[in-house]
Each structure stands twice: as C-alpha cells, then as structure tokens.
Design a protein around this motif. Structure first.
Motif, PDB file in Angstrom:
ATOM      1  N   THR A   1       0.955  -0.954  -0.061  1.00 41.57           N
ATOM      2  CA  THR A   1       0.009   0.257   0.023  1.00 41.57           C
ATOM      3  C   THR A   1       0.497   1.086  -0.277  1.00 41.57           C
ATOM      4  OG1 THR A   1      -1.606  -1.423   1.334  1.00 41.57           O
ATOM      5  CG2 THR A   1      -1.746   1.215   1.363  1.00 41.57           C
ATOM      6  N   MET A   2       1.851   1.269   0.754  1.00 43.04           N
ATOM      7  CA  MET A   2       2.994   1.871   0.813  1.00 43.04           C
ATOM      8  C   MET A   2       3.504   2.984  -0.418  1.00 43.04           C
ATOM      9  SD  MET A   2       4.354   1.530   3.979  1.00 43.04           S
ATOM     10  CE  MET A   2       5.067   3.702   5.214  1.00 43.04           C
ATOM     11  N   LEU A   3       4.160   1.250  -1.055  1.00 44.38           N
ATOM     12  CA  LEU A   3       4.034   1.508  -2.335  1.00 44.38           C
ATOM     13  C   LEU A   3       3.250   2.430  -3.221  1.00 44.38           C
ATOM     14  CD1 LEU A   3       7.021  -1.452  -3.269  1.00 44.38           C
ATOM     15  CD2 LEU A   3       6.878   0.528  -1.738  1.00 44.38           C
ATOM     16  N   LEU A   4       2.246   1.833  -3.336  1.00 47.09           N
ATOM     17  CA  LEU A   4       1.483   2.491  -4.626  1.00 47.09           C
ATOM     18  C   LEU A   4       1.398   3.891  -3.727  1.00 47.09           C
ATOM     19  CD1 LEU A   4      -1.485  -0.442  -4.106  1.00 47.09           C
ATOM     20  CD2 LEU A   4       0.148   0.300  -6.147  1.00 47.09           C
ATOM     21  N   VAL A   5       1.369   3.854  -2.641  1.00 47.90           N
ATOM     22  CA  VAL A   5       1.051   6.088  -2.945  1.00 47.90           C
ATOM     23  C   VAL A   5       1.873   6.894  -2.605  1.00 47.90           C
ATOM     24  CG1 VAL A   5       0.520   7.315  -0.485  1.00 47.90           C
ATOM     25  CG2 VAL A   5      -0.943   5.490  -0.212  1.00 47.90           C
ATOM     26  N   THR A   6       2.879   5.640  -2.917  1.00 46.52           N
ATOM     27  CA  THR A   6       4.975   6.581  -3.306  1.00 46.52           C
ATOM     28  C   THR A   6       4.064   6.739  -4.726  1.00 46.52           C
ATOM     29  OG1 THR A   6       5.235   5.174  -0.853  1.00 46.52           O
ATOM     30  CG2 THR A   6       7.089   6.482  -2.753  1.00 46.52           C
ATOM     31  N   ALA A   7       4.139   5.756  -5.528  1.00 44.66           N
ATOM     32  CA  ALA A   7       4.017   5.594  -7.290  1.00 44.66           C
ATOM     33  C   ALA A   7       3.383   6.518  -7.020  1.00 44.66           C
ATOM     34  CB  ALA A   7       3.854   4.404  -6.986  1.00 44.66           C
ATOM     35  N   ASN A   8       2.245   6.747  -6.006  1.00 43.07           N
ATOM     36  CA  ASN A   8       1.219   7.825  -7.145  1.00 43.07           C
ATOM     37  C   ASN A   8       1.904   9.164  -6.926  1.00 43.07           C
ATOM     38  OD1 ASN A   8      -1.158   8.890  -7.793  1.00 43.07           O
ATOM     39  ND2 ASN A   8      -1.734   9.783  -5.933  1.00 43.07           N
ATOM     40  N   THR A   9       2.508   9.791  -5.906  1.00 49.92           N
ATOM     41  CA  THR A   9       2.820  10.690  -5.329  1.00 49.92           C
ATOM     42  C   THR A   9       4.271  11.244  -6.221  1.00 49.92           C
ATOM     43  OG1 THR A   9       2.501  10.027  -3.343  1.00 49.92           O
ATOM     44  CG2 THR A   9       4.409  11.679  -3.572  1.00 49.92           C
TER      45      THR A   9
END
Lengths: 231, 421
Positions: free
Chosen positions: B306-314
């Motif tokens: 989840t953190m990776l997805l959020v970071t990728a989005n950022t």
C-alpha cells in the motif's frame, strides 16, 4: 538581407477534435531572409504561434515543407529534430518558462548540457550570455528573485547562449509592463542588428511589432499582408 | 510536569525521525550535486517541494524497514526447518511429541540397520528464576547429542569438564550472555513441567560449557544437561522416560527405510512411534505457530505494498506537475529519451536511497531487537539473500513508480504542452 534562412512552402496544419477538423494554417508560404526581424501579427487563432512552432521544429505540418538554413526540418526524425533545435534555434516564451528552482546561471546553462562543453566552459558561456543581456549582477538569483523584465532577459540569454542562427519569440513582451517590454525589445533589436540574429516574433502589440523590420499579418491561417515596419 | 515530559518525548521522536529521513535526503542531494548541471536539474525537480520529497523518501524508507523486519521474522519462523539435517531422523510418540517414550528404546533403535548414532532429548519447560525468563532446557545424553549435532561447537576443555561433571550443563552463548552466566557458575534452573522427588522444581547445576552454533541459522539459546542426573532426581514413576530420539542415519538416501524399520520395531507395542526426518518434524512444528507468522507476514506485506502504491502515485503527481518544464527541456533540444531519463533517474534515486536507508535501519533494528527477542526468536537476522531481493525490489519499484510518468514524458508533445501551460 538576401539569402533566405527560412523557406515555408504551402504549409498546412490541421487540428482534429473528434470529428471536427480545424485548419489552423492553410497552405501558407513565407520566406524569411537571414538577418531579418519579422513580427507575426494577427487575431487570436490566426495561426501565429503554430507557425512559430513549426519553424522551431516543435510541431510538424500536415502538408507543405519547411526549410531552415538549407535543411528540410519537417522530414527529420524526432531525435534529429531535437538535435537540430539545440544547435540552430533559440526560443523566448511569453511566460519566460524558466525552471523556478534553478539560478539564472543554471537556467542559461541548460541548453549547453547538450554540447560537449565541460562545466567550467558552460559556466563561462552562461555568464557571458547573462552579461550580454545586462544581468551580470544576477547570476545566482532565482527567477522568483527577479522582476518580470529580468526574467525575460534570462530567457533571452538562455535562447542565445548556444549562438543559434534564429530566435523565435512568442509574445516576449506579453507579460511585461511597457518599460520592461521596451527594454526587452531594445535587446532583441540589438541582437538583430549587432549580432545578426534572425528573429521571428509573435506579438499582439502594434508598438512591439513596429520595432521589427517587417510585419507579417496572418488571418485564418493565411498570409494576409506583409509590410515594412515604420521604424 | 508529565505533560512537559510527554511533549519533550514527542519532540525527541520527531527530531529522531527527521534525522533518520534527513540523512538519505541529504545523500540524494549530495549524489546529484556531484553530477553537475544534469544532477542539478534533477535536484531542482526533487527539491522543488521539499516536504513532499522528504515524506516520499520517508515512506519508502519505512516500507523497506518493514520489509527487512518481515524478512527477519520469516527467517525466525523457518530457521528450524533450514537447520534440520537431512541425515537426522526424529522418533517420537505416535500420537504427539508431548507424550514420552521409554528410555529403553535407545538400545533397540541403535540396532536397526542403517542407524549410525542415536541420542534422546526431553522437553524440560525450563526457566531461570522467574517464569518470564524462559529457557529452552533439554535433558539429554550429552556425549551423543554433541556427536550428532557437530554444528554446535564447544571448546575441548569445556567439553571435557562438562562430561566429567554430572551436574554440569552446556548453554548457548546467547542465553549465557543474556543472564550473565560465566563458566563455573552455579545456576538454579526451574521447570514448569517436572517436579523432583523431593517436591522441588529447581535443579541447581554448574555451567561447564558454552556452545556456539557454526552459523547464524543455529540456535544459540538452548541449555543441555545430563539426563542421568535429571532422571535420578525424578519421582520413581516419572523416571526412565524421554521426549524423543534423534537418529543419525548412515546414508541419507536410506532415511525413509530406516524410519520405517524403527516404527516397525515398536508397532503394536503400548508405546508406538512415529519417525520422520528432522526437517519434516521441524516443518510440522513450525506450522503449529506458523499461522501467526503468516498473518503477520500478510499484514506487513499489505502495508508494504500500500505504501509503495501511495508513493508511486505521489511520484507520478510530482512529474505531472512539471509537464510544462519537461516540454521546455524538449524545446531546448533535449531528446524524448533524455527527458525520460531525468524522470527515471529521479524515481530510481528516491527509491534506491530511501530503500537502502530502510534496509539499513532494519539491519540496525534487528541487531537491537535481536537481543530483546532472542528468548522467543532464537534465530532473528536479516538474510543476505533478502537484502539482495530488497535491492532488486527498490530498482523494480523505482521503475514501476516512474513507468507511467516516464512514458508520459516520452510521449509529451511539446507544442500541446506549451499551449496548455
């Protein structure tokens, strides 16, 4: 002013929005001699900026041919066109388009990254260009620390730092007050007269256009008139 | 006053986190500085919104910190299986390993063809002073145990002393360090399962040897003492029984046949046996607690991704905001590929430096936590293989996170982008 630097022959540009086809340039032809200073005028949507983009190789025509400095640029690949732009053309934008987090010096240095120069040479060249536009005391200032006129002069320094043959200016005074605009125009005139730069400038401002040698009027994608400027 | 302390504590935590994230951010800045003007272009992009970059690096760091801890936890749950030898069989009661076997089986197992050596062990349920000081205490035949487990190494002079002293015991170095035991100390070990014939629950013994596993996978937290001594202290009805037998076979390829022969030996007796490889037993034992491990693994993995997805989005958003600048770079003569490299380099740098910082922090945390958790998780370390997987994940994440914005940068039409600006 005899040799032709830019030869535009029956160039067309059509934008498609769904089923709608919008002809922005309609078989337009124009010749710009080396050392000329041309002002492109016309109402909004007449195709001025599109023509400028085509001459600068950042857009491609749907018909016709564009020859700049004996090179047919509309046939070049994307990569070759990018390389050609870096050597032959300098762009000056209405909104300056400087990278806000880089200093004036670093902004001007950007196009030199594509040359074989080392860091010291690039820095010297960038400082020379900034000095040429009167910003020798603003090397380390960031865009936010400069006035609009100064920002545009940084933009001009960036455009001339690679010593291109042609400067393409899209409303260079459009975002400036009259005094700053005049200073920028003085600079462009000086570059044209003393450095021999060929300049094509899009403008809505008749006063700015009068500083050019010729004024080309466009209307609905066609050349409507060409006149010598009063100055 | 307590409010002041709480605020000071909060400030200290914030300062620590800022420092922890600040270090990799500074490293990124330093790396890019050394790459001259190109590096400065990326630097300029990254540090345009310092808070966002700071938080993005922090997120990646945290994600890989969790990855590192997760790896160590996974290793802790499966270490016994990895450690177990293929040439060792374990014979236990057919019903459950909790039920005991007669000690007399030792000699009978030793007669089975293909058996090279055999020893026995018993679960003692030991602790030191208080029940919370759990110690894995195993009464066993010391000589054969250390013969069969050559990976547990004891200095020769200590081994001699251990054999000579019936009330002596050997402890793993970790448990000895934890409780400050020195060779020669008299140590009271208590049992929550057994009672002595005199009603006591304490066996006072002398630490004669400290063993060290040959590699990180070995368990350094057990205590072995003489079963003879243990047996004679028990009430009469509880004597002469052991927990299980460890059988070393002459030929690992013949292990299945030997196991079958052992179980046949005790078939239809009051105490039937089940013999399997030590590895299979360890895997079965691990599975009993493995579900907890799987749940923890699943939760942390979900948080990690989840953190990776959020970071990728950022990171994608950061690039989208600079569409106009990318168009300007192209106008100046940068090629599509050149501009794409700027985007890729930015994402990769954040992912790799943030990830390495996270793995590094995990490594340090495991060293610190390892000592605290050793009695529950004897094997708790970050395997080198997982570090390599982590590094591959960092690059993979950097590429995945930047794939969309890099593609957008590649396809960006200059005239369109400038018109929209």
């Amino acid at each position: 002013m005899s040799e032709s630097l830019v030869e535009i022959n029956a160039v067309s540009k059509i934008y498609k929005r769904g089923a709608e086809r919008l002809t922005v340039l309609d078989k337009l032809s124009l010749s710009v001699p080396r050392g000329d200073f041309v002002a492109l005028m016309g109402p909004s949507g007449s195709g001025k900026t599109t023509l400028l983009n085509l001459i600068g190789g950042i857009d491609r025509p749907d018909g016709g041919s564009i020859v700049v400095s004996d090179r047919r640029i509309d046939k070049l690949s994307d990569r070759a066109l990018a390389h050609w732009r870096s050597r032959h053309v300098g762009f000056v934008f209405q909104m300056f388009n400087l990278l806000p987090v880089l200093t004036a010096e670093r902004n001007v240095e950007l196009p030199l990254l594509l040359t074989g120069m080392n860091g010291r040479q690039r820095r010297e060249r960038a400082r020379t260009a900034l000095s040429l536009v009167g910003l020798q005391d603003r090397f380390t200032h960031k865009p936010a620390q400069l006035s609009g006129g100064q920002e545009q002069r940084v933009g001009i320094a960036r455009a001339i730092v690679t010593d291109p043959e042609i400067l393409l200016c899209d409303e260079p005074t459009g975002d400036l007050d009259r005094q700053s605009g005049d200073e920028v125009l003085d600079l462009l005139v000086a570059l044209n007269e003393s450095q021999g730069k060929t300049i094509i400038m899009v403008t809505h401002d008749p006063v700015a256009a009068e500083r050019a040698k010729r004024i080309v009027h466009l209307d609905k994608g066609r050349l409507s008139s060409v006149s010598e400027a009063a100055a | 006053m307590s409010v002041v302390y709480a605020l000071l504590g909060l400030l200290a935590v914030i300062a620590l986190i800022t420092l922890l994230i600040g270090i990799p951010v500074f490293v990124i800045w330093l790396i890019l500085k050394s790459f001259g003007a190109r590096g400065e272009v990326i630097n300029a992009s990254l540090f345009r919104k310092k808070t966002r970059t700071f938080l993005t690096v922090g997120s990646i760091m945290l994600a890989f910190l969790m990855f590192g801890l997760l790896s160590a936890l996974g290793k802790a749950f499966t270490a016994g299986v990895d450690l177990a030898g293929q040439d060792r069989l374990l014979t236990r009661h057919k019903v459950t390993w909790i039920q005991l076997l007669p000690v007399s089986y030792l000699n009978r197992i030793a007669t089975v063809d293909g058996v090279a050596d055999v020893t026995h062990q018993t679960w003692f349920g030991g602790y030191y002073k208080e029940p919370r000081n759990f110690v894995a205490v195993i009464p066993s035949d010391i000589e054969s145990t250390f013969r069969i487990y050559p990976e547990l190494e004891i200095p020769p002079e200590q081994y001699e002393a251990l054999i000579a002293d019936r009330t002596g015991f050997a402890a793993g170095y970790a448990v000895a360090e934890k409780y400050g035991w020195q060779v020669g100390d008299r140590v009271p070990i208590r049992s929550e399962i057994y009672r002595r014939a005199d009603g006591g629950d304490t066996w006072e013994m002398t630490l004669q040897a400290i063993y060290r596993p040959r590699d990180d996978l070995g368990d350094p937290t057990s205590v072995f003492f003489h079963n003879d001594f243990f047996n004679e202290t028990l009430p009469e009805g509880a004597q002469d029984q052991v927990g299980w037998y460890i059988v070393k076979v002459e030929d690992p390829d013949n292990a299945a046949a030997v196991a079958e022969a052992i179980d046949e030996l005790f078939a239809n007796s009051p105490v039937e046996t089940k013999t399997e490889t030590e590895k299979a037993f360890a895997a079965g034992f691990a599975n009993q607690v493995g579900n907890v491990g799987k749940i923890v693994t699943a939760v942390i993995a979900a948080v990690f991704f989840t953190m990776l997805l959020v970071t990728a989005n950022t990171m994608g958003q950061s690039v989208r905001e600079r569409t106009n600048e990318l168009a300007v770079l192209k106008t100046l003569g940068f090629t599509n590929t050149g501009v794409t490299w700027f985007v890729l380099a930015e994402a990769l740098l954040i992912a790799v430096v943030g990830g390495l910082a996270g793995i590094g922090l995990a490594y340090l945390s495991i060293i610190v936590l390892g000592d605290q958790l050793r009695q529950y998780l004897p094997v708790f370390f970050l395997p080198g293989r997982d570090v390599l997987i982590g590094i591959a994940l960092m690059f993979g994440f950097g590429l995945v996170a930047s794939a969309l914005p890099a593609t957008q940068a590649l396809r960006l039409q200059v005239a369109d982008a400038l018109r929209r600006a």
